[in-house]
Design a protein around this motif. Structure first.
Motif, mmCIF file in Angstrom:
data_model
loop_
_atom_site.group_PDB
_atom_site.id
_atom_site.type_symbol
_atom_site.label_atom_id
_atom_site.label_comp_id
_atom_site.label_asym_id
_atom_site.label_seq_id
_atom_site.Cartn_x
_atom_site.Cartn_y
_atom_site.Cartn_z
ATOM 1 N N LEU A 202 0.823 -1.206 0.000
ATOM 2 C CA LEU A 202 0.000 0.000 0.000
ATOM 3 C C LEU A 202 0.861 1.260 0.000
ATOM 4 O O LEU A 202 0.556 2.238 -0.705
ATOM 5 N N LEU A 203 1.935 1.251 0.758
ATOM 6 C CA LEU A 203 2.838 2.401 0.755
ATOM 7 C C LEU A 203 3.560 2.532 -0.574
ATOM 8 O O LEU A 203 3.801 3.639 -1.061
ATOM 9 N N PHE A 204 3.900 1.394 -1.181
ATOM 10 C CA PHE A 204 4.604 1.424 -2.460
ATOM 11 C C PHE A 204 3.707 1.974 -3.569
ATOM 12 O O PHE A 204 4.170 2.686 -4.460
ATOM 13 N N ASP A 205 2.416 1.641 -3.520
ATOM 14 C CA ASP A 205 1.491 2.069 -4.569
ATOM 15 C C ASP A 205 1.121 3.540 -4.493
ATOM 16 O O ASP A 205 0.527 4.075 -5.431
ATOM 17 N N SER A 206 1.433 4.193 -3.394
ATOM 18 C CA SER A 206 1.125 5.622 -3.294
ATOM 19 C C SER A 206 2.014 6.422 -4.240
ATOM 20 O O SER A 206 3.146 6.033 -4.545
ATOM 21 N N VAL A 207 1.487 7.538 -4.698
ATOM 22 C CA VAL A 207 2.214 8.382 -5.645
ATOM 23 C C VAL A 207 3.307 9.135 -4.902
ATOM 24 O O VAL A 207 3.073 9.731 -3.841
ATOM 25 N N SER A 208 4.511 9.128 -5.456
ATOM 26 C CA SER A 208 5.634 9.802 -4.821
ATOM 27 C C SER A 208 5.451 11.320 -4.889
ATOM 28 O O SER A 208 5.122 11.862 -5.952
ATOM 29 N N PRO A 209 5.668 12.041 -3.769
ATOM 30 C CA PRO A 209 5.516 13.501 -3.792
ATOM 31 C C PRO A 209 6.667 14.233 -4.456
ATOM 32 O O PRO A 209 6.603 15.442 -4.647
ATOM 33 N N ASP A 210 7.728 13.514 -4.790
ATOM 34 C CA ASP A 210 8.879 14.127 -5.458
ATOM 35 C C ASP A 210 9.532 13.071 -6.338
ATOM 36 O O ASP A 210 8.995 11.980 -6.538
ATOM 37 N N MET A 211 10.694 13.417 -6.865
ATOM 38 C CA MET A 211 11.404 12.486 -7.748
ATOM 39 C C MET A 211 12.411 11.618 -6.996
ATOM 40 O O MET A 211 13.243 10.957 -7.614
ATOM 41 N N GLN A 212 12.327 11.593 -5.665
ATOM 42 C CA GLN A 212 13.248 10.780 -4.877
ATOM 43 C C GLN A 212 12.752 9.349 -4.700
ATOM 44 O O GLN A 212 13.551 8.449 -4.451
ATOM 45 N N PHE A 213 11.440 9.122 -4.765
ATOM 46 C CA PHE A 213 10.836 7.795 -4.598
ATOM 47 C C PHE A 213 11.305 7.132 -3.300
ATOM 48 O O PHE A 213 11.587 5.928 -3.260
ATOM 49 N N LYS A 214 11.375 7.928 -2.237
ATOM 50 C CA LYS A 214 11.907 7.422 -0.966
ATOM 51 C C LYS A 214 11.043 6.304 -0.402
ATOM 52 O O LYS A 214 11.548 5.269 0.040
ATOM 53 N N GLN A 215 9.724 6.507 -0.405
ATOM 54 C CA GLN A 215 8.831 5.523 0.181
ATOM 55 C C GLN A 215 8.863 4.208 -0.581
ATOM 56 O O GLN A 215 8.842 3.121 0.013
ATOM 57 N N GLN A 216 8.951 4.279 -1.906
ATOM 58 C CA GLN A 216 8.989 3.069 -2.727
ATOM 59 C C GLN A 216 10.313 2.329 -2.523
ATOM 60 O O GLN A 216 10.340 1.099 -2.415
ATOM 61 N N ILE A 217 11.417 3.066 -2.479
ATOM 62 C CA ILE A 217 12.730 2.432 -2.296
ATOM 63 C C ILE A 217 12.810 1.755 -0.928
ATOM 64 O O ILE A 217 13.284 0.610 -0.807
ATOM 65 N N GLU A 218 12.338 2.420 0.102
ATOM 66 C CA GLU A 218 12.388 1.833 1.440
ATOM 67 C C GLU A 218 11.504 0.593 1.530
ATOM 68 O O GLU A 218 11.841 -0.365 2.235
ATOM 69 N N GLY A 219 10.370 0.606 0.811
ATOM 70 C CA GLY A 219 9.507 -0.574 0.835
ATOM 71 C C GLY A 219 10.182 -1.793 0.242
ATOM 72 O O GLY A 219 10.127 -2.896 0.817
ATOM 73 N N VAL A 220 10.838 -1.634 -0.900
ATOM 74 C CA VAL A 220 11.550 -2.761 -1.516
ATOM 75 C C VAL A 220 12.750 -3.157 -0.656
ATOM 76 O O VAL A 220 13.085 -4.348 -0.553
ATOM 77 N N TYR A 221 13.383 -2.178 -0.025
ATOM 78 C CA TYR A 221 14.524 -2.480 0.848
ATOM 79 C C TYR A 221 14.089 -3.337 2.041
ATOM 80 O O TYR A 221 14.818 -4.252 2.459
ATOM 81 N N VAL A 222 12.902 -3.070 2.602
ATOM 82 C CA VAL A 222 12.387 -3.882 3.703
ATOM 83 C C VAL A 222 12.143 -5.315 3.236
ATOM 84 O O VAL A 222 12.458 -6.279 3.946
#
Length: 434
Positions: A202-222
């Protein structure tokens, strides 16, 4: 609308269970720290593991702890039964590690009752998983080593993350998973891991607020961090990644909002239509095309530079997605009894392709995932195959490009799962090419 006295609203957080889980996790963290110090956990890479095991293998010295003795630090309350038993027999002893494992068993069993609630799993357990991997979480003290590991691997754009995760696992996280696997039922763990993966999805599917994709990267890292533990890795591949949440959901790159793209792309550019030599369509042949101007060239150059910035911005996300796929394709954790992660994944993936691609084409069904997710998934899989080809080189040809020998398509080596269209009907190909 008022609340009924003595009852709490459904959306209210279970504060009592969360507080109880917090206390139990603090006790478990202390026990894990003692186990790490006791076992002198050392990370050994694959190349030197055999040499070190033969030359410098040190047997752990078990230190006896007197249970029913006045000289013991861990002396329980005395009872007449213990006194009578101690008079007739030798004083019982227990190794320090066995004593710590006994304490861990009591804590984990009590913790299992709290983890039946998804709120506690997400708010307490998943938070500690993230903290054990070096990600900042609330009320979790980061381990300096894991935090430094994450900072270093982030600076390298997550390259070679899969190899480091599999050869140098995080001790605190792995011991925590070992204790959960040892003292909890598999059915309870199945629900726990499913809650964690659904939350990360669910966190990964959210739209990134910037071009850093921090939430998506951290999700895959977990996910990569959890999959460094073999039992957890096998369980996720068998029962989670091809069930409610498929693994390719974590391989997508969702485009940010238009407002974010406007900050990167200053002015869009489209290639002007040009005349086609020999065109017979009068609508196109008689149309006059404006020549390319200097301003058009400048806009095109700036537009391509902005596109290159987007490509560079998503590179860390693509790299960590590639490392995630490489962990799924790990072939070094199998044995004569237990299949490797790669074998489990490929069996599940074949069934997944059959159900979601081949049957969908035949029955005109809509696939569970969008074409964008499928394209990203295929791109990561092809990149992973190319990476493994350079390392494993199954054909033994060091100079040739990755390819399948043509004879593999007709000698019965490949299973096409009843798909006949491979450049022609399969019986015709067999008669022609054999």
């Amino acid at each position: 609308m008022g609340f009924v006295e003595g009852f709490a609203p459904l959306q209210a957080p279970p504060t009592r269970e969360c507080a109880r889980a917090t206390l139990l996790f603090k006790s478990l963290d202390t026990i894990i720290d003692e186990l790490i110090q006791l076992s002198a956990f050392k990370t050994v890479d694959k190349k030197s593991s055999k040499a070190k095991s033969e030359t410098s293998k040190v047997t752990e010295e078990e230190v006896a702890v007197r249970i029913d003795s006045s000289n013991s630090v861990y002396t329980p309350l005395g009872s007449p039964t213990n006194v009578l038993e101690a008079q007739g027999t030798e004083v019982k002893r227990m190794s320090r590690k066995a004593f710590l494992m006994s304490l861990a068993r009591l804590v984990v069993i009590e913790l299992g009752g709290c983890l039946k609630m998804s709120y506690v799993v997400i708010g307490e357990l998943l938070t500690r998983f993230r903290g054990s991997l070096g990600l900042r979480s609330r009320s979790i003290n980061l381990d300096p080593q894991t935090s430094e590991f994450y900072i270093n691997i982030k600076a390298k754009a997550y390259e070679d993350l899969s190899e480091k995760m599999l050869t140098q696992p995080h001790p605190k996280l792995c011991i925590l998973l070992d204790l959960l696997w040892t003292f909890l039922d598999e059915s309870a763990l199945c629900d726990i891991f499913e809650h964690c993966i659904v939350r990360e999805c669910l966190l990964f599917d959210s739209v990134s607020p910037d071009m850093q994709f921090k939430q998506q990267i951290e999700g895959v890292y977990v996910l990569c961090g959890l999959m460094q533990h073999r039992e957890t890795r096998h369980h996720l591949v068998k029962y989670v990644f091809f069930n409610k949440i498929t693994f390719d959901n974590f391989l997508n790159v969702k485009c940010p909002d238009e407002s974010v793209l406007r900050t990167v792309i200053q002015k869009p550019w489209w290639q002007r239509p040009t005349s086609v030599k020999g065109e017979t369509d009068p609508i196109i042949a008689d149309k006059e095309f404006n020549p390319t101007t200097v301003d058009d060239i400048a806009v095109e150059t700036r537009y391509k530079e902005d596109c290159a910035k987007i490509t560079e911005a998503i590179r860390p996300l693509e790299n960590i997605q590639l490392e995630f796929v490489l962990i799924l394709l790990d072939n070094s954790d199998g044995s004569n009894v237990v299949p490797s992660t790669r074998k489990i994944f490929l069996e599940k993936f074949r069934r997944y392709i059959m159900d979601n691609c081949i049957l969908d084409m035949r029955l005109f069904n809509v696939s569970r995932n969008s074409p964008a997710i499928s394209w990203c998934c295929h791109a990561r899989l092809l990149t992973a195959v190319l990476t493994m080809w350079n390392k494993e080189n199954p054909l033994g040809n060091l100079t040739g490009p990755p390819h399948l020998p043509p004879k593999s398509f007709i000698d019965g080596e490949l299973d096409f799962y009843n798909v006949d269209r491979l450049g022609g009907v399969l019986p015709f190909l067999v008669r022609t090419l054999r």
